[in-house]
Write an enzyme that holds these catalytic residues in place. Structure first.
Site, PDB file in Angstrom:
ATOM      1  N   SER A  57     -49.302  13.962 -38.109  1.00 25.33           N
ATOM      2  CA  SER A  57     -49.344  12.733 -37.321  1.00 25.33           C
ATOM      3  C   SER A  57     -50.654  11.998 -37.620  1.00 25.33           C
ATOM      4  O   SER A  57     -50.876  11.615 -38.771  1.00 25.33           O
ATOM      5  CB  SER A  57     -49.179  13.056 -35.835  1.00 25.33           C
ATOM      6  OG  SER A  57     -48.873  11.888 -35.104  1.00 25.33           O
ATOM      7  N   HIS A  80     -40.400  14.204 -34.751  1.00 32.32           N
ATOM      8  CA  HIS A  80     -41.860  14.305 -34.816  1.00 32.32           C
ATOM      9  C   HIS A  80     -42.371  15.641 -34.283  1.00 32.32           C
ATOM     10  O   HIS A  80     -43.504  16.025 -34.556  1.00 32.32           O
ATOM     11  CB  HIS A  80     -42.471  13.151 -34.008  1.00 32.32           C
ATOM     12  CG  HIS A  80     -43.900  12.856 -34.342  1.00 32.32           C
ATOM     13  ND1 HIS A  80     -44.296  12.367 -35.564  1.00 32.32           N
ATOM     14  CD2 HIS A  80     -45.050  12.977 -33.608  1.00 32.32           C
ATOM     15  CE1 HIS A  80     -45.605  12.188 -35.577  1.00 32.32           C
ATOM     16  NE2 HIS A  80     -46.093  12.560 -34.413  1.00 32.32           N
TER      17      HIS A  80
END
Length: 668
Positions: free
Chosen positions: A513, A626
């Site tokens: 991320s 994610h």
């Protein structure tokens, strides 16, 4: 001793979702375990009574449950995407039975007086109102809508996607329902276009925040109330001045947790009082830390509660420096720590002056603990769910380090391989957390234990931009790749100075991320690393602003630039701008359903590197989002670490052979 192998990822037990029964003398919690055969997680309900715990019954693939009374648990099963069954189980006999079924995709639910339930379900406004149909009719209508959407999708709203939800969101809403299991009936409370965000129950009244929209979601919401038996909800506060993160009822007072700033990566939540009669909102406590845990890693599992009360105090988890503590807000507006220890408290509940909580303490996998709220020093571990698994294994203990950087003291840690020999040479791996407002800690990390077991010196820190130390420390906005990059490079230099055993030709870097962004930034600004692995990474802020689920409202204040007036600012902070400098062998890992950082970011980075003839590989995890490293399918979680490990191993050997005596180049 035995090493921490990557395959252990399918063998951990994760206690989570703790809740006391109404009487407060028995606590339930879920134990989640990976099932390698079905490649998913199976959840089992456990009961804690006194100091003893035991399994009660299996929940299945969904961990959501609530207490119906002091003996019975209600939990969810979903036989179809559009339908939810509510089951009842006895914690005494272990018997379970179907209680009711509804043509609603229920996301969460709570008990109301008289045995009724409040449920939040996802409703697709493009089709028929399924909850009003029979099960057979709903199946036909849902199938018809699915076939139509498979041919063509029409988007007319923002947001149109959200990480963790594989389908497009346009014309879908979180809708509130009242369910009567005895009468087998349901009633919709909120109007069709209303998006329900958070709620709190006070007797027969439900308070909730959200707003209706036809084009773009409202960041600043209203507060509504609904009393059982009323025809429709009533608007309590319509000012739309607050970004609301949660609601709760404490000592008869309605409390709102939120702020007046849409930049969710900087401005912390405050505690507000909401007048239940007039809707007037007043500040109660301007808290300057987080009201949740930002400790990151792959060792925790499950959804934590926001807050809980025993009457006099309101309890919540907060990230303080490098750890997550249990904090308490008292009637005077003062916040004090209740349970403070290195590592992370992950979830909790309180009753009768006692807390039961899960934690990642003492560098061991997640376990359940309990403590007196007036004397947390007696905190004691209850479960031994992972003891047999970890017996006889080498667990690297985090060695803490602190160094100075531009007026700040920065904390970092090192994990050393077993039998670390000061006379030998070792490869090393720098790991960079996400956020950037996440926090590394001493909490058990599977991936870093695996790398230590493979012979790496694993090192990691909380650079400027991290959570836990207030807004001034966290505020790197508009300067991504500036002070944060310098801080991480200073940390790398510091560790290499402290550990001359590290072979400087075999130092690798990875991150996910924001850590993936920083990995991309590193490979476009220096060639000092032997290999890199960029996970769910941002390459281009111009495209990420437009393709991320929260990019259109969250990223411009972070980057201090938008596509309308600040495109140059976005491009200036994009790794892709500097791709001509890249020479480091780079593995790019991304998930095809990652809507927080779009797959397009990984594709751009891969294409730019490959076209430049940089040694690179792209691994796309299908059906993942994610959260792959934390809650993805077990086999893909194992594959992710295996891919990184293989890439690093291959390239540190190549680097050592090719550059045995070559001088290091300066940063570009």
């Amino acid at each position: 001793m035995k090493p921490i192998e990557n395959s252990l990822l399918t063998e951990y037990s994760y206690p989570n979702r703790i809740a006391f029964n109404p009487k407060g003398d028995v606590a339930a919690f879920v134990v989640s375990r990976a099932d390698a055969v079905s490649d998913c997680y199976i959840h089992e309900l456990y009961v804690l009574h006194g100091g003893e715990y035991h399994p009660a019954f299996t929940l299945g693939h969904i961990a959501d449950y609530i207490w119906e009374d002091d003996e019975h648990i209600l939990f969810l099963k979903k036989p179809a995407a559009y339908r939810t069954e509510i089951w009842r189980g006895s914690v005494i006999t272990g018997k379970t039975e179907l209680a009711a079924g509804y043509n609603i995709a229920i996301r969460e639910f709570s008990l109301l007086p008289g045995g009724k339930l409040m449920a939040i379900g996802i409703v697709d406004l493009r089709g028929r109102e399924l909850w009003e149909l029979s099960e057979a009719e709903a199946a036909d209508a849902a199938g018809e809508l699915m076939r139509e959407n498979a041919r063509c999708e029409t988007l007319c709203e923002l947001p149109y996607m959200k990480n963790g939800i594989p389908d497009y969101l346009s014309r879908r809403r979180n809708t509130m329902f009242i369910l009567d299991m005895e009468a087998k009936s349901c009633m919709r409370v909120t109007p069709p276009l209303f998006q329900t965000e958070n709620y709190a129950i006070d007797g027969e009244t439900i308070y909730f925040n959200g707003s209706a929209y036809t084009s773009r979601m409202c960041l600043f919401q209203e507060i509504w109330s609904y009393r059982l038996g009323d025809a429709e909800p009533q608007l309590l506060y319509g000012g739309r001045e607050y970004n609301m993160r949660g609601l709760c009822v404490w000592n008869g007072e309605l409390m709102m947790l939120g702020n007046t700033n849409p930049n969710i990566k900087l401005f912390h939540s405050e505690f507000y009082k909401v007048d239940k009669r007039t809707g007037a909102i007043s500040s109660f406590c301007a808290y300057d830390r987080s009201i949740r845990s930002y400790v990151t890693g792959d060792g925790a599992y499950g959804k934590p509660r926001l807050c809980a009360s025993d009457g006099d105090r309101l309890y919540f988890i907060s990230t303080i420096d490098n750890a997550s503590w249990l904090m308490a807000l008292d009637r005077t507006g003062r916040v004090q720590p209740v349970i403070a220890q290195e590592g992370a408290i992950c979830d909790f509940d309180v009753a009768h002056g006692e807390a039961v909580f899960t934690a990642l303490w003492d560098t061991i996998p997640m376990e359940l603990y309990r403590a007196r709220l007036d004397d947390a020093k007696d905190a004691r571990r209850i479960t031994r769910l992972n003891d047999d698994l970890m017996a006889g294994r080498y667990i690297a203990k985090p060695v803490g380090h602190r160094f100075s950087f531009e007026g700040w003291d920065i904390d970092g840690w090192v994990l050393l391989p077993e039998d670390f020999d000061e006379k030998k040479r070792y490869p090393a791996l720098l790991n960079i957390h996400g956020g950037p407002n996440a926090v590394f800690s001493t909490a058990y990390s599977h991936e870093m234990q695996v790398w230590a077991a493979q012979g790496y010196v694993a090192f990691y820190c909380n650079p400027v931009g991290s959570e836990g130390r207030g807004d001034a420390f966290m505020n790197i906005h508009g300067d991504f790749g500036g002070a944060d990059y310098r801080c991480i490079m200073r940390f790398t230099d510091y560790i290499l100075e402290q550990y001359p055993q590290i072979d400087r030709k075999r130092v690798c870097v990875t991150g996910g991320s924001y850590g993936g962004f920083m990995t991309n930034w590193i490979v476009t600004h220096t060639d000092r690393f032997a290999a890199a692995a960029a996970q769910r990474s941002i390459a281009n802020w111009m495209t990420s602003v437009l393709l991320s689920d929260n990019g259109w409202y969250n990223m411009p204040p972070q980057m201090k630039g938008d596509i309308y007036t600040g495109a140059e600012k976005l491009w200036e902070q994009s790794p892709l701008k500097y791709i001509a400098n890249a020479v480091t062998p780079t593995l790019v890992l991304h998930s095809d359903q990652d809507y927080s950082v779009s797959l397009a970011e990984g594709l751009q980075m891969y294409t730019a590197l490959k076209a430049k003839d940089v040694d690179t590989k792209l691994v796309i995890f299908k059906g993942e989002n994610h959260e792959l490293s934390r809650s993805g399918h077990p086999l893909n979680r194992i594959r992710r670490i295996d891919e990184i490990s293989r890439w690093m191993a291959e390239h540190i050997a190549v680097r050592a052979d090719m550059a045995q005596d070559a001088p290091e180049t300066e940063e570009t």
